[in-house]
Design a protein around this motif. Structure first.
Motif, short mmCIF file in Angstrom:
data_model
loop_
_atom_site.label_atom_id
_atom_site.label_comp_id
_atom_site.label_asym_id
_atom_site.label_seq_id
_atom_site.Cartn_x
_atom_site.Cartn_y
_atom_site.Cartn_z
N GLN A 2 0.61 -1.31 -0.15
CA GLN A 2 -0.03 0.03 0.16
C GLN A 2 0.72 1.11 0.10
OE1 GLN A 2 -2.44 -0.77 3.46
NE2 GLN A 2 -3.88 -1.46 2.43
N SER A 4 0.54 5.62 -0.11
CA SER A 4 -0.38 6.87 0.05
C SER A 4 0.53 8.20 0.13
CB SER A 4 -1.43 6.76 1.04
OG SER A 4 -0.46 6.52 2.02
N GLY A 18 2.84 12.81 -5.64
CA GLY A 18 2.15 11.71 -6.29
C GLY A 18 2.65 11.30 -7.37
N VAL A 35 -2.07 4.38 -6.17
CA VAL A 35 -1.59 5.57 -5.13
C VAL A 35 -2.88 5.87 -4.44
CG1 VAL A 35 -0.42 7.75 -4.77
CG2 VAL A 35 0.47 5.97 -6.62
N ALA A 36 -2.94 5.98 -3.28
CA ALA A 36 -3.74 6.53 -2.38
C ALA A 36 -3.35 8.05 -2.21
CB ALA A 36 -4.40 5.64 -1.26
N TYR A 37 -4.35 8.88 -1.99
CA TYR A 37 -4.21 10.51 -1.69
C TYR A 37 -5.39 10.45 -0.52
CZ TYR A 37 -2.01 10.81 -6.08
OH TYR A 37 -1.11 10.90 -7.22
N VAL A 38 -4.68 10.71 0.77
CA VAL A 38 -5.30 10.93 2.04
C VAL A 38 -5.25 12.37 2.55
CG1 VAL A 38 -5.34 10.00 4.51
CG2 VAL A 38 -4.53 8.24 2.28
#
Length: 104
Positions: A2, A4, A18, A35-38
């Motif tokens: 994972q 992020s 990113g 790619v998670a954007y938090v």
């Protein structure tokens, strides 16, 4: 795996971070990893999580660039790069951090 990018809207560097993370994953042949954007809601939440400014890149939940002081509030982070301090790590540095987690 994972990955992020933890960010807040007021920092101009989270998009570049990113893009570089995505490019480093692709370089490793891992286009299958999203790619998670938090978004980070508050400075208190960032401090409680131990972030040293934002954006912060997390690989399997860990900051692979843990340097710098603990700031107060939501602040932009500076990373050492080959050309000086910048708002996001170099793609080569991100790729090196990924190499530690992705088997050859």
């Amino acid at each position: 795996m994972q990955v992020s990018v933890v960010h807040f809207a007021g920092c101009p560097s989270w998009r570049a971070a990113g893009r570089r993370l995505r490019a480093a994953l692709d370089e490793h042949g891992r286009s299958d990893i999203a790619v998670a954007y938090v978004p980070m809601a508050s400075g208190a939440a960032a401090a409680a999580a131990g972030f040293r400014g934002l954006p912060t890149l997390l690989i399997d939940g860990h900051d692979r660039f843990p340097s710098g002081p603990m700031p107060d509030g939501l602040t932009c982070r500076l990373y050492p790069t080959a050309t000086g301090l910048a708002g996001a790590p170099d793609q080569a540095d991100i790729a090196a951090a990924l190499r530690e987690r992705i088997p050859s």
